[in-house]
Motif scaffolding. Structure first.
Motif, PDB file in Angstrom:
ATOM      1  N   ASN A 115       1.845   2.411  23.601  1.00  0.00           N
ATOM      2  CA  ASN A 115       2.529   1.388  23.294  1.00  0.00           C
ATOM      3  C   ASN A 115       1.218   0.881  22.224  1.00  0.00           C
ATOM      4  N   GLU A 116       0.076   0.758  22.682  1.00  0.00           N
ATOM      5  CA  GLU A 116      -0.853   0.530  22.252  1.00  0.00           C
ATOM      6  C   GLU A 116      -1.223   0.864  21.068  1.00  0.00           C
ATOM      7  N   ASP A 117      -2.049  -0.363  19.475  1.00  0.00           N
ATOM      8  CA  ASP A 117      -1.685   0.074  18.380  1.00  0.00           C
ATOM      9  C   ASP A 117      -3.501   0.927  18.775  1.00  0.00           C
ATOM     10  N   GLN A 169      -5.342   1.402  16.154  1.00  0.00           N
ATOM     11  CA  GLN A 169      -5.687   0.773  15.200  1.00  0.00           C
ATOM     12  C   GLN A 169      -6.630   2.443  14.241  1.00  0.00           C
ATOM     13  N   SER A 202      -6.375   4.112  10.159  1.00  0.00           N
ATOM     14  CA  SER A 202      -5.336   4.155   9.024  1.00  0.00           C
ATOM     15  C   SER A 202      -6.142   5.713   8.058  1.00  0.00           C
ATOM     16  N   SER A 213      -9.402   0.950  11.233  1.00  0.00           N
ATOM     17  CA  SER A 213      -7.949   0.069  10.453  1.00  0.00           C
ATOM     18  C   SER A 213      -9.225  -1.491   9.619  1.00  0.00           C
TER      19      SER A 213
END
Length: 260
Positions: free
Chosen positions: A84-86, A88, A90, A139
């Motif tokens: 569940n870690e982001d 980052q 994009s 990101s």
């Protein structure tokens, strides 16, 4: 980290090995969470090897799609749920102004992005599409690129930041070539693929500008195998697709795919 671990890697990889070992040690000893820049497949392999030596640490790799080549890694203590870690990630969507099609390639987009002072580690896979490009980026630099990337190869472009779920993936185009070679040596096959003499292909190989499976390979006699990915700086990449036996004259039949 024990010094003998360096024997398993090329000298040019020592700096990365040291950094990766520090990330793993910090996760194990100090319970730190580390999100890396984008790693190439060789760096991801090294990180996996080092992480496997420490049972108190695990890692997760993600580049935005199932078949991503370049991926970010998150490293954490074994009790931490990394799913569940982001990561980052994009998507920088690049669209050509006033044109639907243009002869822009992967290198054109990458050159324009790096020309803004962006480090390669902040850029993931670049997918050149019919009417533009989808580039996976960290990101933290997405807004900067959105504001400052206005041209690609002297063509005006528009940009948009999209969530990673909207990434459009381009399938690499391979030019198939069937060769018959005297041996499976790197220099012999590469000279046929790039249509260069054996003496000319030796120059970039011995200069350390050749990678086999993303690992620097300076030995011209290195034997290639089916599935190997070869890149030579300035000449492009090819993949060994098939080893199809030996001819009556004792030459090897090899099918390769050259990235175009």
């Amino acid at each position: 980290m024990q010094s003998n671990i360096y024997h398993h890697f090329h000298p040019d990889e020592r700096e990365f090995v040291e950094r990766a070992a520090e990330w793993i040690d910090n996760a194990a000893r100090y319970h730190e969470l580390k999100l890396t820049d984008f790693l190439d497949p060789r760096q991801a392999y090294i990180l996996n090897i080092l992480a496997a030596r420490n049972l108190d640490v695990h890692i997760r790799l993600d580049g935005g799609s199932e078949h991503s080549e370049r991926k970010r890694a998150v490293i954490g203590p074994d009790y931490m749920d990394l799913d569940n870690e982001d990561m980052q990630l994009s998507v920088l969507s690049i669209t050509l102004e006033g044109r639907k099609f243009a002869d822009l390639e992967h290198g054109d987009y990458m050159g324009s992005i790096l020309g803004l002072g962006i480090k390669r580690g902040k850029i993931g896979d670049i997918h050149a599409l019919a009417d533009g490009c989808h580039t996976v980026v960290s990101s933290e630099i997405a807004s900067y690129l959105h504001l400052n990337l206005t041209q690609v190869h002297r063509l005006h472009v528009m940009t948009e930041i999209l969530p990673i779920t909207e990434l459009q993936v381009a399938t690499p185009e391979l030019q198939s070539m069937e060769l018959t070679v005297a041996s499976l040596r790197l220099d012999g096959i590469a000279s046929d693929v790039y249509r260069l003499s054996r003496s000319k292909i030796l120059v970039p190989i011995k200069a350390g500008r050749c990678r086999v499976n993303w690992k620097v390979e300076e030995n011209p006699s290195h034997a290639l195998q089916q599935g190997d990915m070869i890149s030579i700086q300035g000449l492009g990449r090819f993949k060994v697709l098939e080893m199809d036996g030996i001819t009556k004259k004792g030459r090897y039949r090899v099918k390769v795919g050259k990235f175009v």
